[in-house]
Design a protein around this motif. Structure first.
Motif, short mmCIF file in Angstrom:
data_model
loop_
_atom_site.label_atom_id
_atom_site.label_comp_id
_atom_site.label_asym_id
_atom_site.label_seq_id
_atom_site.Cartn_x
_atom_site.Cartn_y
_atom_site.Cartn_z
N PHE A 1 -12.28 0.67 -4.86
CA PHE A 1 -11.95 0.36 -3.46
C PHE A 1 -10.96 1.41 -2.96
O PHE A 1 -9.90 1.60 -3.56
CB PHE A 1 -11.32 -1.03 -3.36
N ARG A 2 -11.32 2.07 -1.88
CA ARG A 2 -10.50 3.16 -1.35
C ARG A 2 -10.04 2.78 0.05
O ARG A 2 -10.87 2.50 0.92
CB ARG A 2 -11.38 4.41 -1.29
N VAL A 3 -8.72 2.74 0.24
CA VAL A 3 -8.19 2.40 1.56
C VAL A 3 -8.57 3.53 2.52
O VAL A 3 -8.39 4.71 2.21
CB VAL A 3 -6.66 2.22 1.51
N ARG A 4 -9.17 3.18 3.63
CA ARG A 4 -9.66 4.21 4.56
C ARG A 4 -8.49 4.99 5.17
O ARG A 4 -7.40 4.43 5.36
CB ARG A 4 -10.47 3.57 5.68
N ASP A 5 -8.76 6.25 5.52
CA ASP A 5 -7.70 7.13 6.04
C ASP A 5 -6.99 6.52 7.24
O ASP A 5 -5.79 6.66 7.39
CB ASP A 5 -8.29 8.50 6.44
N ARG A 6 -7.74 5.82 8.10
CA ARG A 6 -7.12 5.30 9.31
C ARG A 6 -6.01 4.29 8.99
O ARG A 6 -5.08 4.12 9.77
CB ARG A 6 -8.13 4.68 10.28
N VAL A 7 -6.08 3.64 7.82
CA VAL A 7 -5.01 2.73 7.38
C VAL A 7 -3.97 3.52 6.58
O VAL A 7 -2.77 3.41 6.81
CB VAL A 7 -5.59 1.58 6.51
N ARG A 8 -4.46 4.34 5.66
CA ARG A 8 -3.58 5.08 4.75
C ARG A 8 -2.60 5.96 5.53
O ARG A 8 -1.41 6.03 5.22
CB ARG A 8 -4.45 5.95 3.84
N GLU A 9 -3.11 6.61 6.56
CA GLU A 9 -2.28 7.56 7.29
C GLU A 9 -1.22 6.88 8.15
O GLU A 9 -0.30 7.53 8.65
CB GLU A 9 -3.17 8.48 8.14
N GLN A 10 -1.34 5.57 8.32
CA GLN A 10 -0.35 4.84 9.12
C GLN A 10 0.88 4.46 8.31
O GLN A 10 1.88 4.01 8.88
CB GLN A 10 -0.95 3.53 9.67
#
Ligand SMILES: C[S@@+](CC[C@H](N)C(=O)[O-])C[C@H]1O[C@@H](n2cnc3c(N)ncnc32)[C@H](O)[C@@H]1O
Length: 274
Positions: A182-191
């Motif tokens: 499971f990979r947290v999507r960039d739009r969440v990770r970058e926040q």
């Protein structure tokens, strides 16, 4: 021999050895916790007493790494204690409604599942203005912070990541799944901004609106609880919110400064006071 006075002395020698040779601060933690973790390693290595274990620790470098691993309490989950996340929603709605920027701090964040949960509930609830939320997440452990930044989690025999993400109607917009990975999507990770920080030794932050400090106090030696709590209090603005772990509580000397908002979920409001 375990429990005898000479074994107690040998236990103290193990703790001193950890202090000198292992990148870990045993003094922060209570003895019961240290005792349990060291015993678990002794069992694995068939050591009958602490003197025998100390010999293994001195002669085998790999045991030092195994012990460090056992001592680091990095257990966490997405949406740990789902009721708390339910009760946090009105707080997030109110904060993002009333303030232009909302400063949230997840400390300690372990491998990042807690701050990502916060970012995801904010994105998922139509009444929370997600763009106003700034999430900072810190941990004393560099390895934990590196894992948190990567944002990749595996389902294993003992951990079911899809199940942990259950409180969301659908996790697809936030987490990409490939089999058991499971990979947290960039739009969440970058926040989320990650950094290392020691809640006992390092300086407090300031003017935080929301502080999640869950499941660390339970392991901390009584002598360090007050300094840690002072850091939490100094980091929050008046009117800001503090969330503790389910079995943790505000120490008696700090109770005037924190008013319970959702008592069972350990959500408190900082009402001022020194
Ligand atoms: C049990 S985890 C809690 C993670 C998350 N808050 C939760 O409730 O799931 C405890 C974390 O505390 C970190 N930790 C231990 N001592 C610390 C300290 N003095 N300052 C900051 N973090 C610390 C550990 O590295 C570990 O990742």
């Amino acid at each position: 021999m375990s429990g005898s006075r000479s074994d107690d002395e040998a236990f103290d020698r193990v703790v001193r050895h950890i202090e000198d040779e292992v990148p870990f601060e045993p003094g922060y933690y209570n003895e019961a916790y240290l005792g349990r973790r060291i015993s678990a390693r002794m069992q694995r290595r068939d050591a009958d007493n602490h003197t025998e274990y100390l010999q293994i620790l001195r002669s085998d470098d790999s045991e030092r790494d195994e012990l460090l691993d056992a001592l680091t309490i990095n257990v966490t989950e997405f949406f740990r204690d789902p009721d708390m996340w339910e009760n946090l929603l009105p707080v997030l709605r109110e904060l993002t409604d009333e303030r232009r920027r909302v400063a949230a701090w997840s400390a300690p964040c372990a491998d990042g599942r807690e701050p990502y949960s916060l970012q995801m509930v904010a994105a998922d609830d139509p009444e929370v203005t997600e763009r106003r939320l700034d999430v900072v997440a810190t941990d004393i452990s560099e390895d934990a912070v590196d894992a948190a930044r990567a944002g990749v989690y595996e389902t294993t025999r003992t951990t079911d990541i899809a199940d942990e993400l259950g409180p969301l109607d659908s996790y697809e917009p936030y987490v990409e799944q490939d089999g058991d990975t499971f990979r947290v999507r960039d739009r969440v990770r970058e926040q989320v901004t990650f950094d290392t920080h020691d809640l006992i030794r390092d300086e407090p932050e300031s003017e935080k609106d929301l502080l999640l400090c869950r499941n660390l106090l339970i392991y901390i030696d009584a002598a360090y609880k007050t300094p840690l709590f002072e850091t939490l209090r100094a980091s929050l603005r008046e009117g800001g919110y503090l969330v503790l772990g389910k079995t943790e509580s505000v120490p008696p000397e700090c109770r005037d400064a924190f008013e319970p908002v959702a008592k069972r979920s350990r959500i408190y409001r900082h009402v001022g006071g020194e």
